[in-house]
Design a protein around this motif. Structure first.
Motif, PDB file in Angstrom:
ATOM      1  N   ASN A  82      89.263 -21.953 -14.817  1.00  0.00           N
ATOM      2  CA  ASN A  82      88.028 -22.307 -14.121  1.00  0.00           C
ATOM      3  C   ASN A  82      86.821 -21.596 -14.699  1.00  0.00           C
ATOM      4  OD1 ASN A  82      86.760 -23.861 -12.170  1.00  0.00           O
ATOM      5  ND2 ASN A  82      86.728 -22.201 -10.694  1.00  0.00           N
ATOM      6  N   GLY A  83      86.965 -20.947 -15.853  1.00  0.00           N
ATOM      7  CA  GLY A  83      85.823 -20.290 -16.477  1.00  0.00           C
ATOM      8  C   GLY A  83      85.400 -19.010 -15.792  1.00  0.00           C
ATOM      9  N   HIS A  84      86.381 -18.221 -15.278  1.00  0.00           N
ATOM     10  CA  HIS A  84      86.115 -16.954 -14.594  1.00  0.00           C
ATOM     11  C   HIS A  84      85.247 -17.166 -13.359  1.00  0.00           C
ATOM     12  CE1 HIS A  84      87.925 -14.342 -17.686  1.00  0.00           C
ATOM     13  NE2 HIS A  84      87.495 -15.255 -18.535  1.00  0.00           N
ATOM     14  N   LEU A  85      85.469 -18.256 -12.633  1.00  0.00           N
ATOM     15  CA  LEU A  85      84.800 -18.520 -11.370  1.00  0.00           C
ATOM     16  C   LEU A  85      85.865 -18.786 -10.317  1.00  0.00           C
ATOM     17  CD1 LEU A  85      81.845 -20.854 -12.395  1.00  0.00           C
ATOM     18  CD2 LEU A  85      81.731 -18.456 -11.702  1.00  0.00           C
TER      19      LEU A  85
ATOM     20  N   ARG B 299      86.763  -8.998  -8.928  1.00  0.00           N
ATOM     21  CA  ARG B 299      86.465  -7.632  -9.326  1.00  0.00           C
ATOM     22  C   ARG B 299      87.588  -6.989 -10.132  1.00  0.00           C
ATOM     23  NH1 ARG B 299      85.670  -4.249  -4.055  1.00  0.00           N
ATOM     24  NH2 ARG B 299      84.356  -6.041  -3.595  1.00  0.00           N
ATOM     25  N   ARG B 300      88.783  -7.612 -10.159  1.00  0.00           N
ATOM     26  CA  ARG B 300      89.881  -7.075 -10.957  1.00  0.00           C
ATOM     27  C   ARG B 300      89.910  -7.638 -12.369  1.00  0.00           C
ATOM     28  NH1 ARG B 300      95.101  -8.336  -7.778  1.00  0.00           N
ATOM     29  NH2 ARG B 300      94.064 -10.362  -7.725  1.00  0.00           N
ATOM     30  N   CYS B 301      89.143  -8.691 -12.648  1.00  0.00           N
ATOM     31  CA  CYS B 301      89.121  -9.309 -13.970  1.00  0.00           C
ATOM     32  C   CYS B 301      88.225  -8.491 -14.896  1.00  0.00           C
ATOM     33  CB  CYS B 301      88.623 -10.750 -13.877  1.00  0.00           C
ATOM     34  SG  CYS B 301      88.461 -11.568 -15.473  1.00  0.00           S
ATOM     35  N   LYS B 302      88.734  -8.152 -16.059  1.00  0.00           N
ATOM     36  CA  LYS B 302      87.970  -7.333 -17.000  1.00  0.00           C
ATOM     37  C   LYS B 302      86.733  -8.057 -17.479  1.00  0.00           C
ATOM     38  CE  LYS B 302      88.373  -4.930 -21.436  1.00  0.00           C
ATOM     39  NZ  LYS B 302      89.263  -4.620 -22.578  1.00  0.00           N
ATOM     40  N   THR B 303      86.865  -9.334 -17.809  1.00  0.00           N
ATOM     41  CA  THR B 303      85.705 -10.095 -18.269  1.00  0.00           C
ATOM     42  C   THR B 303      84.651 -10.205 -17.186  1.00  0.00           C
ATOM     43  OG1 THR B 303      87.127 -11.355 -19.757  1.00  0.00           O
ATOM     44  CG2 THR B 303      84.979 -12.295 -19.234  1.00  0.00           C
ATOM     45  N   CYS B 304      85.053 -10.443 -15.940  1.00  0.00           N
ATOM     46  CA  CYS B 304      84.090 -10.531 -14.845  1.00  0.00           C
ATOM     47  C   CYS B 304      83.381  -9.199 -14.630  1.00  0.00           C
ATOM     48  CB  CYS B 304      84.794 -10.978 -13.559  1.00  0.00           C
ATOM     49  SG  CYS B 304      85.394 -12.679 -13.597  1.00  0.00           S
ATOM     50  N   VAL B 305      84.135  -8.103 -14.712  1.00  0.00           N
ATOM     51  CA  VAL B 305      83.535  -6.790 -14.485  1.00  0.00           C
ATOM     52  C   VAL B 305      82.559  -6.444 -15.600  1.00  0.00           C
ATOM     53  CG1 VAL B 305      84.042  -4.324 -14.369  1.00  0.00           C
ATOM     54  CG2 VAL B 305      85.436  -5.932 -13.091  1.00  0.00           C
ATOM     55  N   GLU B 306      82.941  -6.737 -16.845  1.00  0.00           N
ATOM     56  CA  GLU B 306      82.094  -6.354 -17.966  1.00  0.00           C
ATOM     57  C   GLU B 306      80.836  -7.203 -18.076  1.00  0.00           C
ATOM     58  OE1 GLU B 306      85.678  -4.807 -20.935  1.00  0.00           O
ATOM     59  OE2 GLU B 306      84.668  -6.711 -21.291  1.00  0.00           O
ATOM     60  N   THR B 307      80.875  -8.426 -17.563  1.00  0.00           N
ATOM     61  CA  THR B 307      79.738  -9.317 -17.753  1.00  0.00           C
ATOM     62  C   THR B 307      78.940  -9.589 -16.492  1.00  0.00           C
ATOM     63  OG1 THR B 307      81.181 -11.246 -17.394  1.00  0.00           O
ATOM     64  CG2 THR B 307      80.885 -10.483 -19.653  1.00  0.00           C
TER      65      THR B 307
ATOM     66  N   ASP C 219      78.607 -25.582  -6.463  1.00  0.00           N
ATOM     67  CA  ASP C 219      78.921 -24.590  -7.481  1.00  0.00           C
ATOM     68  C   ASP C 219      79.450 -23.314  -6.852  1.00  0.00           C
ATOM     69  OD1 ASP C 219      79.078 -23.502  -9.995  1.00  0.00           O
ATOM     70  OD2 ASP C 219      77.068 -22.659  -9.903  1.00  0.00           O
ATOM     71  N   HIS C 220      80.321 -22.630  -7.566  1.00  0.00           N
ATOM     72  CA  HIS C 220      80.862 -21.358  -7.105  1.00  0.00           C
ATOM     73  C   HIS C 220      79.767 -20.311  -7.128  1.00  0.00           C
ATOM     74  CE1 HIS C 220      85.145 -22.208  -6.722  1.00  0.00           C
ATOM     75  NE2 HIS C 220      84.988 -23.028  -7.742  1.00  0.00           N
ATOM     76  N   LYS C 221      79.774 -19.461  -6.123  1.00  0.00           N
ATOM     77  CA  LYS C 221      78.858 -18.336  -6.084  1.00  0.00           C
ATOM     78  C   LYS C 221      79.529 -17.106  -6.665  1.00  0.00           C
ATOM     79  CE  LYS C 221      75.631 -20.647  -3.965  1.00  0.00           C
ATOM     80  NZ  LYS C 221      74.374 -20.997  -4.627  1.00  0.00           N
ATOM     81  N   ILE C 222      78.761 -16.352  -7.438  1.00  0.00           N
ATOM     82  CA  ILE C 222      79.255 -15.096  -7.991  1.00  0.00           C
ATOM     83  C   ILE C 222      78.845 -13.985  -7.026  1.00  0.00           C
ATOM     84  CG2 ILE C 222      79.204 -13.528  -9.943  1.00  0.00           C
ATOM     85  CD1 ILE C 222      78.446 -15.847 -11.692  1.00  0.00           C
ATOM     86  N   PRO C 223      79.772 -13.417  -6.252  1.00  0.00           N
ATOM     87  CA  PRO C 223      79.391 -12.431  -5.239  1.00  0.00           C
ATOM     88  C   PRO C 223      78.963 -11.121  -5.867  1.00  0.00           C
ATOM     89  CG  PRO C 223      81.762 -12.572  -5.407  1.00  0.00           C
ATOM     90  CD  PRO C 223      81.213 -13.623  -6.324  1.00  0.00           C
ATOM     91  N   GLU C 224      78.324 -10.312  -5.045  1.00  0.00           N
ATOM     92  CA  GLU C 224      77.926  -8.987  -5.480  1.00  0.00           C
ATOM     93  C   GLU C 224      79.137  -8.077  -5.493  1.00  0.00           C
ATOM     94  OE1 GLU C 224      75.030  -8.629  -6.541  1.00  0.00           O
ATOM     95  OE2 GLU C 224      74.145 -10.482  -5.820  1.00  0.00           O
ATOM     96  N   ASP C 225      79.070  -7.058  -6.324  1.00  0.00           N
ATOM     97  CA  ASP C 225      80.185  -6.117  -6.425  1.00  0.00           C
ATOM     98  C   ASP C 225      79.613  -4.712  -6.502  1.00  0.00           C
ATOM     99  OD1 ASP C 225      82.760  -5.243  -6.594  1.00  0.00           O
ATOM    100  OD2 ASP C 225      82.742  -5.220  -8.777  1.00  0.00           O
ATOM    101  N   THR C 226      80.082  -3.830  -5.653  1.00  0.00           N
ATOM    102  CA  THR C 226      79.617  -2.446  -5.632  1.00  0.00           C
ATOM    103  C   THR C 226      80.691  -1.574  -6.238  1.00  0.00           C
ATOM    104  OG1 THR C 226      80.481  -2.238  -3.405  1.00  0.00           O
ATOM    105  CG2 THR C 226      78.180  -2.866  -3.606  1.00  0.00           C
ATOM    106  N   LEU C 227      80.590  -1.377  -7.549  1.00  0.00           N
ATOM    107  CA  LEU C 227      81.621  -0.610  -8.245  1.00  0.00           C
ATOM    108  C   LEU C 227      81.582   0.856  -7.848  1.00  0.00           C
ATOM    109  CD1 LEU C 227      81.486  -2.126 -11.821  1.00  0.00           C
ATOM    110  CD2 LEU C 227      83.052  -2.643  -9.969  1.00  0.00           C
ATOM    111  N   GLU C 228      80.357   1.374  -7.622  1.00  0.00           N
ATOM    112  CA  GLU C 228      80.274   2.785  -7.290  1.00  0.00           C
ATOM    113  C   GLU C 228      80.882   3.087  -5.925  1.00  0.00           C
ATOM    114  OE1 GLU C 228      77.477   1.779 -10.375  1.00  0.00           O
ATOM    115  OE2 GLU C 228      77.904   0.981  -8.396  1.00  0.00           O
TER     116      GLU C 228
END
Length: 914
Positions: free
Chosen positions: A467-470, A474-482, A538-547
């Protein structure tokens, strides 16, 4: 009359005595003599007090008193009742404090003893000073008003929390939930709404369902054991079997045929498993068509994890409904088994190999999600075959290692009247093998392809990558890095409909390029708001609070690639605004807010993203981009009523404002230094930049291709939002295009005219065209593009063929012309009339040459004796020998060569070689 007066006088004396005792008691407790008292009422539902001077608001409500009489009072936001303005003697009314609210809301402890009377202990104030008058508990009004104030603050806090929760829940309704999350919610609650949302989700495996069938599938169940008794009681089964079904796991066999044997399945029943034969020929109560009680009971057991396996051969007259119900029961049973930590269920379904079911979107989506193999099954002792879709390892009874099935077995006959006894025995052996090792057909693939990942997790990651990383994970490396951020942003209420929100992003550190030009450093991003339409969103890309993520040290993410700073912007100071412009913008914004408040806006929206790359942020170039954006919207048939932006100088110039007003478009801006007032455009910029990073990393294209990545992200979002997601190609996909060669006069007609490249987006100039980037970095715009082209030669390889050649029977000393006209008769020769031996091929294909005609080739020694050769003649001799050795002898070439060396007198020398 005298008796009445006597009674009245006695009543007055008693009342005065009670008041005196009450005053003495109150003085002993510390109450002031002039302090009023409040009533502690155990039957009151709301507190009552006088209205303060600043409290003018309140909602009139009708209140029913204890005697049944109703009065009109006012109620504030906290639920406290107050007298109205026209209430008589409002200042003489007593304050009422509900005793139940003290215990439930404020946490007070209440006790009543004969010795001490009523005692109320407040967690903050301690023991409250209470008195009893005429069996009515009283409390000082000052302290009662403090307690009422605490109740009001408690109620207001609960109201704010409930409002915020409702608001967030309303916002979450507009976002697409993943179908497996909805399945998990259905298994947990049994609510019909969750199952309906899962079936309507675009990622659901059961795709292509019509509305009627989706309504039949979405059934709500009560997951309690008491409800299960009611569901089973509606079925035509014995009481003892109902009791077993409540406590054991089920092996369900659906759609049994008349006279079909179920004896082999008794071998798989245990003290924890029971077999259930759902055969409509035994009773109509087992029918699965329509609103079936049998289907509801199966969904109840599946959600509770009580189904071990689902077997069935759906009849051809209602294949779509019945086969889909069987798959849905298995899907819910799989999720229920995962939730209740049970063994995963198995599934077996058979149909005609030529049935349309195998090519339907429902089955193809189901098989793509769960990877259920389909093969021809042939029992060892039978000549019939079955087209079976199953995750069981089907074995024969005689030899468990002989699976008796696979793609190599062809169907010799079609079975439409049920399963044979041998096939049922094969299924029972597969069930026993399943209990020893669940999912044998999937375990090996999981071990070899995904290391230590489980089957469910592997299936989700495959769907996430396809699905193109959608949506964002938060566990996907590509999603986290980009796409990961360090903090979350609050949502801002949307502006009105048909509004185009604009914002500029840049300058970027890396200059970008497109198919038209290079040197782009900025981008104009537009977010168009329109009414939400039915269909895909369209899929929404949620916010992620890594800290804020507890326990995550980032050890599994790895080094952050260099794409993280591709779209970093360089800070530039904003130009100052004149006082006249500020005053004009404030007047426009104020007028819009006034109109918006009068009209109101309760429409549900969806957004369309647009992006146009820019080389500079000068006003002429930005204004031209805004005009182009407006033309793109009008070309789609979308109206524009307002253009909203921040207070950037290039976005609020007089020329562009005049151009917009001439087209009946209202330009507005947000507040200075407050980006939340242009939140839609800011969100679009953020989403496109994050999506562009993801696309660039997955496509392996240079960093200068960021305008193409942002343009592709905006185009894909628009296509998906408008329901045209079928034609969306991934960014950087390998495609094959047709190359054209001009001005060569047909010299390259036989050359390959197709080349490969990377798809980078649609063409903005050619309708229906595509932009492709080849390996040399050139951009081609074409309408002749093909995707998913397979190079079968590389996969299959060359076909090896062994050639057998006959041995030659005759050795020829010189060249002989062989002519065959096809009739098998050798051609005439010069000696054929005299009866001499003919030349040419014989009946056996051999060439016969008379011995007298075989003359050895002349040599230099034979013609000239022992005459020595000159240097030039020796060079010509070597040239002729070389031609003869390389088998490249050509009379014309030799003559030309001799002519080159000897000039005009070459004939005499050439005669030496003839």
């Amino acid at each position: 009359m005298l008796n009445r007066l006597t009674r009245l006088q006695a009543l007055q004396v008693t009342s005065e005595t009670s008041l005196q005792e009450l005053k003495i008691q109150m003085a002993g407790l510390g109450f002031a003599e002039e302090e009023r008292m409040a009533l502690l009422d155990s039957g009151a539902s709301h507190p009552f007090r006088e209205r303060a001077r600043h409290e003018d608001d309140g909602v009139p409500v009708r209140v029913e008193l204890a005697g049944g009489r109703t009065v009109t009072l006012k109620q504030n936001k906290a639920g406290t009742l107050m007298p109205t303005a026209d209430t008589e003697n409002a200042q003489d009314l007593s304050t009422i404090l509900p005793m139940g609210a003290l215990v439930q809301s404020l946490g007070c402890e209440l006790s009543w003893t004969r010795k001490n009377g009523l005692k109320i202990v407040h967690p903050q104030f301690g023991a409250l000073k209470t008195v009893v008058k005429g069996n009515c508990p009283l409390l000082g009004e000052t302290q009662a008003l403090d307690l009422i104030h605490q109740l009001e603050q408690k109620k207001l806090q609960e109201l704010r929390e409930a409002t915020a929760e409702t608001f967030l829940g309303t916002l979450s309704l507009s976002e697409i939930k993943d179908w497996d999350e909805m399945f998990a919610a259905y298994v947990q609650t049994g609510q019909r709404a969750h199952l309906s949302q899962a079936l309507e989700s675009t990622g659901c495996p059961l795709q292509g369902l019509d509305g009627t069938l989706r309504t039949l599938l979405a059934v709500g169940v009560d997951l309690s054991e008491e409800a299960g008794r009611r569901y089973l009681k509606a079925l035509p089964i014995r009481r003892s079997q109902r009791k077993s079904l409540l406590s054991k796991r089920w092996i369900v066999k659906l759609y049994g045929r008349e006279g079909e044997s179920i004896e082999p399945y008794k071998a798989v029943e245990t003290d924890k498993t029971v077999f259930l034969d759902v055969n409509a020929h035994r009773s109509k109560g087992f029918s699965m068509k329509g609103a079936s009680p049998m289907f509801q009971a199966l969904m109840w057991a599946a959600a509770r994890g009580q189904i071990e396996g689902v077997l069935g051969a759906p009849p051809s007259n209602a294949c779509a409904e019945l086969a889909t119900k069987q798959l849905l029961v298995w899907m819910v049973a799989k999720e229920g088994a995962r939730r209740h930590r049970q063994t995963a269920p198995y599934v077996v379904t058979t149909l005609d190999p030529e049935a349309r079911w195998w090519t339907s979107t429902v089955w193809q989506g189901f098989q793509r999600e769960y990877q259920i193999p389909v093969a021809q099954v042939s029992p060892t002792s039978s000549t019939t075959t079955y087209c079976v879709a199953s995750n069981l390892e089907l074995c024969t009874e005689e030899d468990e290692n002989n699976v008796g099935w696979g793609p190599g077995i062809t169907a010799s006959s079609k079975v439409s009247m049920g399963w044979s006894l041998d096939f049922n025995k094969m299924i029972t052996q597969g069930i026993l093998s399943w209990r020893r090792r669940p999912e044998p057909l999937m375990m090996y693939a999981a071990k070899t392809e995904a290391g230590g990942l489980g089957l469910e997790e592997l299936r989700k990651w495959r769907r996430h990558i396809a699905n193109g990383h959608l949506p964002y994970d938060r566990r996907c490396k590509t999603c986290v890095e980009t796409a990961a951020t360090g903090r979350s942003h609050r949502r801002v209420i949307a502006p009105s409909c048909y509004t185009l929100s604009l914002d500029l992003c840049g300058p970027f550190r890396t200059k970008g390029e497109t198919a038209d030009a290079k040197g782009y450093r900025y981008a104009l991003v537009g977010n168009y708001t329109m009414p939400m339409i039915e269909g895909y969103k369209d899929h929404k890309i949620p916010e992620d609070t890594l800290e804020e993520e507890p326990g995550d040290d980032g050890g599994g993410v790895g080094p952050v690639p260099s794409f993280s700073d591709v779209l970093d912007e360089v800070e530039e100071p904003d130009p100052e605004m004149s006082e006249g412009d500020k005053r004009e913008l404030e007047e426009s914004n104020e007028e819009f807010r006034r109109i918006f408040k009068e009209i109101g806006d309760d429409i549900q929206y969806q957004n369309l993203y647009y992006v146009i790359p820019l080389k500079t942020r000068l006003a002429p170039e930005v204004e031209a981009a805004i005009r182009l954006l407006y033309v793109q919207l009008r070309a789609e048939g979308l109206p524009v009523q307002r253009v909203h932006s921040d207070r950037a100088r290039e976005l609020r110039g007089q020329n562009i404002r005049r151009w917009l007003l001439e087209r009946d478009i209202y330009p507005t801006t947000g507040e200075a230094q407050v980006p939340q007032t242009n939140g839609r455009a800011e969100q679009a910029v953020k989403a496109l930049k994050r999506r562009a990073k993801t696309l660039q990393q997955t496509a392996k294209l240079p960093r200068s291709c960021w305008p193409l990545a942002m343009g592709h992200a905006a185009w894909a979002q628009r296509e998906c939002a408008l329901g045209r997601y079928q034609g969306v190609l991934p960014f950087g996909a390998q495609v094959t295009i047709k190359a054209k060669v001009f001005g060569q006069g047909g010299k390259f007609d036989l050359n390959n005219k197709w080349d490969t490249g990377c798809f980078v987006g649609p063409s903005t100039e050619v309708r229906g065209g595509y932009v492709v980037r080849d390996v040399n970095g050139r951009y081609l715009t074409t309408m002749h593009m093909k995707k998913d082209v397979v190079n079968v030669e590389e996969i299959v390889g060359p076909i090896e063929v062994e050639a057998v050649l006959p041995l030659p029977s005759t050795r020829l000393r010189r060249k002989v012309t062989v002519i065959d006209d096809g009739d098998g008769v050798p051609p005439p020769t010069r000696d054929s009339e005299q009866g001499s031996t003919s030349l040419g091929p014989t009946a056996h294909g051999e060439v016969v040459v008379p011995e007298e005609d075989i003359v050895p080739p002349p040599t230099r020694d034979s013609e000239l004796g022992s005459t020595s050769l000159t240097d030039l003649e020796q060079e010509i001799e070597d040239l002729a020998v070389g031609y003869d050795l390389d088998e490249r002898y050509d009379e014309v070439l030799v003559r030309n060569g001799v002519k080159f060396y000897l000039g005009a007198g070459f004939k005499g020398v050439f005669n030496l070689y003839i």
